[in-house]
Design a protein around this motif. Structure first.
Motif, mmCIF file in Angstrom:
data_model
loop_
_atom_site.group_PDB
_atom_site.id
_atom_site.type_symbol
_atom_site.label_atom_id
_atom_site.label_comp_id
_atom_site.label_asym_id
_atom_site.label_seq_id
_atom_site.Cartn_x
_atom_site.Cartn_y
_atom_site.Cartn_z
ATOM 1 N N GLN A 308 15.519 -17.491 -1.725
ATOM 2 C CA GLN A 308 14.445 -17.145 -2.660
ATOM 3 C C GLN A 308 13.307 -16.409 -1.953
ATOM 4 N N ILE A 309 12.963 -16.868 -0.751
ATOM 5 C CA ILE A 309 11.910 -16.210 0.026
ATOM 6 C C ILE A 309 12.337 -14.786 0.390
ATOM 7 N N MET A 310 13.580 -14.634 0.834
ATOM 8 C CA MET A 310 14.068 -13.310 1.207
ATOM 9 C C MET A 310 14.084 -12.368 0.003
ATOM 10 N N GLN A 311 14.483 -12.909 -1.159
ATOM 11 C CA GLN A 311 14.493 -12.079 -2.363
ATOM 12 C C GLN A 311 13.089 -11.640 -2.754
ATOM 13 N N ARG A 312 12.098 -12.499 -2.442
ATOM 14 C CA ARG A 312 10.710 -12.159 -2.785
ATOM 15 C C ARG A 312 10.056 -11.272 -1.730
ATOM 16 N N LEU A 313 10.717 -11.089 -0.595
ATOM 17 C CA LEU A 313 10.118 -10.274 0.462
ATOM 18 C C LEU A 313 9.877 -8.841 0.009
ATOM 19 N N SER A 314 10.806 -8.308 -0.804
ATOM 20 C CA SER A 314 10.623 -6.935 -1.290
ATOM 21 C C SER A 314 9.371 -6.843 -2.158
ATOM 22 N N MET A 315 9.187 -7.843 -3.034
ATOM 23 C CA MET A 315 7.980 -7.878 -3.866
ATOM 24 C C MET A 315 6.738 -8.073 -3.002
ATOM 25 N N PHE A 316 6.882 -8.904 -1.955
ATOM 26 C CA PHE A 316 5.764 -9.140 -1.048
ATOM 27 C C PHE A 316 5.342 -7.843 -0.367
ATOM 28 N N GLN A 317 6.330 -7.072 0.109
ATOM 29 C CA GLN A 317 6.014 -5.817 0.786
ATOM 30 C C GLN A 317 5.359 -4.821 -0.171
ATOM 31 N N GLN A 318 5.901 -4.724 -1.388
ATOM 32 C CA GLN A 318 5.302 -3.821 -2.375
ATOM 33 C C GLN A 318 3.853 -4.223 -2.672
ATOM 34 N N ALA A 319 3.644 -5.542 -2.819
ATOM 35 C CA ALA A 319 2.307 -6.024 -3.139
ATOM 36 C C ALA A 319 1.339 -5.794 -1.983
ATOM 37 N N MET A 320 1.794 -5.975 -0.741
ATOM 38 C CA MET A 320 0.924 -5.768 0.415
ATOM 39 C C MET A 320 0.536 -4.300 0.544
ATOM 40 N N ILE A 321 1.487 -3.401 0.314
ATOM 41 C CA ILE A 321 1.182 -1.973 0.350
ATOM 42 C C ILE A 321 0.190 -1.627 -0.756
ATOM 43 N N SER A 322 0.433 -2.159 -1.955
ATOM 44 C CA SER A 322 -0.462 -1.893 -3.085
ATOM 45 C C SER A 322 -1.855 -2.468 -2.816
ATOM 46 N N ALA A 323 -1.910 -3.683 -2.263
ATOM 47 C CA ALA A 323 -3.202 -4.297 -1.961
ATOM 48 C C ALA A 323 -3.955 -3.478 -0.921
ATOM 49 N N GLY A 324 -3.224 -2.958 0.074
ATOM 50 C CA GLY A 324 -3.850 -2.111 1.075
ATOM 51 C C GLY A 324 -4.470 -0.865 0.466
ATOM 52 N N ARG A 325 -3.765 -0.259 -0.508
ATOM 53 C CA ARG A 325 -4.282 0.924 -1.190
ATOM 54 C C ARG A 325 -5.529 0.576 -2.012
ATOM 55 N N VAL A 326 -5.502 -0.576 -2.660
ATOM 56 C CA VAL A 326 -6.663 -1.002 -3.455
ATOM 57 C C VAL A 326 -7.860 -1.289 -2.557
ATOM 58 N N PHE A 327 -7.630 -1.999 -1.445
ATOM 59 C CA PHE A 327 -8.733 -2.321 -0.541
ATOM 60 C C PHE A 327 -9.282 -1.076 0.143
ATOM 61 N N LYS A 328 -8.409 -0.095 0.404
ATOM 62 C CA LYS A 328 -8.878 1.184 0.958
ATOM 63 C C LYS A 328 -9.869 1.834 0.001
ATOM 64 N N LEU A 329 -9.531 1.782 -1.275
ATOM 65 C CA LEU A 329 -10.419 2.355 -2.292
ATOM 66 C C LEU A 329 -11.725 1.564 -2.362
ATOM 67 N N MET A 330 -11.615 0.234 -2.303
ATOM 68 C CA MET A 330 -12.811 -0.605 -2.383
ATOM 69 C C MET A 330 -13.714 -0.439 -1.160
ATOM 70 N N ASP A 331 -13.116 -0.069 -0.014
ATOM 71 C CA ASP A 331 -13.895 0.109 1.216
ATOM 72 C C ASP A 331 -14.499 1.507 1.322
ATOM 73 N N HIS A 332 -14.036 2.414 0.482
ATOM 74 C CA HIS A 332 -14.507 3.801 0.591
ATOM 75 C C HIS A 332 -15.982 3.888 0.202
ATOM 76 N N GLU A 333 -16.753 4.513 1.073
ATOM 77 C CA GLU A 333 -18.191 4.655 0.830
ATOM 78 C C GLU A 333 -18.526 6.109 0.517
ATOM 79 N N GLU A 334 -18.784 6.357 -0.719
ATOM 80 C CA GLU A 334 -19.225 7.691 -1.137
ATOM 81 C C GLU A 334 -20.145 7.520 -2.353
ATOM 82 N N PRO A 335 -21.259 6.812 -2.152
ATOM 83 C CA PRO A 335 -22.133 6.518 -3.292
ATOM 84 C C PRO A 335 -22.903 7.751 -3.735
ATOM 85 N N PRO A 336 -23.406 7.731 -4.957
ATOM 86 C CA PRO A 336 -24.296 8.814 -5.392
ATOM 87 C C PRO A 336 -25.622 8.702 -4.645
ATOM 88 N N PRO A 337 -26.430 9.742 -4.665
ATOM 89 C CA PRO A 337 -27.750 9.636 -4.023
ATOM 90 C C PRO A 337 -28.538 8.475 -4.621
#
Length: 595
Positions: A308-337
């Motif tokens: 069961q853990i091995m079967q969920r590893l693919s979902m885990f990897q997809q989620a970690m990649i997706s979370a990394g993309r979301v956190f990259k966006l959340m960390d991006h600093e480009e505020p308006p003046p």
């Protein structure tokens, strides 16, 4: 996409991502502790079953010792443990999923709030489809991580620990041998994690590109059909889709090799080890059948959660990649003046002054240079010029959507940088050439979430700009429902609605960015009449495409390649016989021909 946004495509270290995901569980500690206790209780009750069967076989069945009271008690305990396990596992599973849904709700709010607070320079360069993909698809993958993956990991890890405790209870030496299986399973997991992260990152980027292409195609469908570009767009979409398809195939091949087949092979080898051990032990003395049954049962149960853990590893990897993309966006600093200084002035008259202002979007190419002008309360300034001369950029600088490079902008004698965002936005009204209409009814589009504006004020604003005549003809009047971007309304009707939305706020400064450029002459007459009323007592700055609409402006600036080439009233500029005069004569000639 600009170079400063390319880092948004780079992956974050998975350890860092996982820590940040776990940080969202901090506010749910009590529920998590209760769920964990229920999980441990349910797992213990489930694992006690084979031991009870072992006791029945070795203590009662094999010696034919059928004591009714003891067997009844044993059966009752077995049934109670089974029911208790089912109840506790159901409750803890529900609690874990409830926690997961709460966390993903918080995460989506956080990422959307972050996007809302980014400067317009970010949206100018980052594809809208890519943003949508991160806020929807990627957060959906993270939801699966919390609901399916982490819950499965926690449950099965607790179960595995319980299995080993039971195995050591039955036969410590054999259980120690079985521990050798763990490094092999860990090696398989490491290999899968290493290669799948590459494939899933590629797959996520291809999905973002797919969404971007879809968003662009749907928004530009009238142009695509007008120029008969369906076949070309279909080929381009098919190429992007094929890239996404190939990325999926790579991940599926990896799943097929390192998930179930590898674990099944390890489980067969482990079973052979156990049976060989019992076979060799039987030569030295008798072996209890109950112990063999319980051990083989636990070994089988050991590999079930591993699978069961091995079967969920693919979902885990997809989620970690997706979370990394979301956190990259959340960390991006480009505020308006933002506001500078501790002073918080208020806008009272709305007088505007530019003093030697230089502006660029990328700090390289100057859009306009050394622009200076002054507009007092009740006056109207018009800005004209050819496409690309910097007209709209002056509005962007005044609205503080972008920072200026040099020079200063003043409102009521105070530097623009000193005002808070709320003060600026509450006293500035902006009408664009392309009026954006939201899904909702007419009343909602005029009020725009401001509950302090009552229905009577909405109606008065619509009357003031001449929008009431077409609104009242619609089914339901002010309650008439509008589709996405106001597709069922004409360009003129959308513009009148945008005017009403601006006037209902009663701004001190009214900004018109080619507000009459895309409407018919009849609607323009209505808007011009409304404008005459609207500009009374307000500072008005109008970017004009049709020069006939600004003849009565108090002052006109003529821009050429980012520099003020001419300025004065309409009559003064006509007398100068320069750029403005040529533009005016040319437009007048075209209007005469069209008539």
């Amino acid at each position: 996409m600009l170079d400063k946004h390319k880092h948004l495509l780079e992956p974050l270290p998975q350890g860092q991502v996982f820590k940040r995901l776990l940080a969202y569980t901090a506010s749910h500690k009590k529920l998590i502790i209760i769920a964990m206790l229920l999980l441990i209780g349910g797992t213990a009750a489930d694992l006690a079953g084979p031991i009870l069967v072992k006791i029945f076989i070795d203590d009662y069945l094999t010696p034919r010792n059928f004591v009714t009271e003891a067997l009844t008690a044993l059966a009752a305990v077995y049934i109670l443990l089974y029911l208790g396990s089912a109840v506790m596992n159901y409750i803890q599973s529900f609690m874990f999923q409830k926690i997961a849904l709460s966390i993903i709700r918080e995460l989506r709010i956080d990422v959307f709030r972050k996007v809302e607070n980014l400067g317009l320079s970010f949206f100018d360069q980052f594809p809208a489809g890519g943003l949508i993909s991160r806020i929807t698809n990627d957060t959906e993958q993270i939801k699966e991580l919390y609901i399916t993956v982490l819950a499965t990991f926690v449950q099965n890890i607790v179960f595995l620990i319980g299995v080993f405790i039971a195995m050591f209870y039955l036969n410590p030496q054999l259980a120690a041998f079985c521990l050798l299986v763990l490094p092999v399973i860990a090696a398989v997991m490491y290999l899968y994690k290493k290669y799948s992260s590459i494939y899933y990152a590629d797959m996520s980027e291809k999905l973002s590109e797919l969404n971007s292409r879809l968003n662009e195609s749907i928004q530009g469908m009238p142009v695509i059909q007008m120029f008969r570009q369906e076949r070309r767009m279909n080929k381009e979409f098919a190429a992007v889709n094929e890239g996404h398809h190939r990325a999926w195939l790579k991940s599926m091949k990896l799943d097929g090799l390192l998930l179930r087949p590898a674990v099944d092979l390890i489980s067969i080898l482990a079973l052979m080890l156990v049976l060989t051990y019992f076979g060799i032990t039987s030569f030295a003395g008798p072996v209890e059948i109950g112990v063999i049954y319980a051990f083989v049962n636990y070994l089988d149960r050991f590999f079930e959660p591993v699978n069961q853990i091995m079967q969920r590893l693919s979902m885990f990897q997809q989620a970690m990649i997706s979370a990394g993309r979301v956190f990259k966006l959340m960390d991006h600093e480009e505020p308006p003046p933002l506001q500078k200084g501790s002073e918080t002035p208020s806008i009272k008259d709305g007088a505007v002054q530019f003093s030697n202002v230089n502006f660029s979007y990328n700090e390289k190419e100057q859009i306009f240079k050394n622009v200076s002008f002054q507009v007092k309360k009740g006056e109207m300034l018009a800005i004209v010029g050819h496409t690309g001369s910097g007209k709209s950029s002056i509005i962007n600088a005044l609205m503080r959507f972008y920072p200026v490079d040099n020079g200063s902008i003043f409102i009521d004698g105070k530097n623009l940088e000193q005002y808070t965002d709320s003060e600026l936005r509450s006293h500035m009204g902006l009408v664009l050439q392309d009026a954006f209409i939201f899904v909702g009814d007419m009343r909602y589009n005029i009020r725009l979430y401001d509950e302090n504006i009552n229905d009577e004020e909405v109606r008065q604003a619509a009357e003031k700009v001449g929008a009431d005549s077409f609104i009242e003809r619609l089914p339901g009047g002010y309650s008439h429902k509008i589709g996405e971007r106001g597709a069922t309304l004409s360009t003129g009707e959308r513009q009148l609605l945008s005017f009403a939305r601006t006037i209902v706020k009663d701004p001190k400064i009214l900004i018109l960015d080619e507000a009459t450029a895309s409407i018919d002459t009849e609607t323009e007459t209505v808007i011009q009449h409304a404008l005459e009323k609207a500009r009374e007592g307000r500072t008005t700055i109008a970017i004009a495409h049709r020069l006939s609409t600004i003849r009565h402006a108090d002052h006109i600036l003529v821009l050429k390649e980012g520099v003020v080439a001419e300025e004065g009233t309409h009559d003064e500029l006509i007398e100068q016989k320069g750029i403005y005069e040529k533009m005016y004569r040319l437009q007048k000639g075209r209007e005469s021909v069209s008539e």
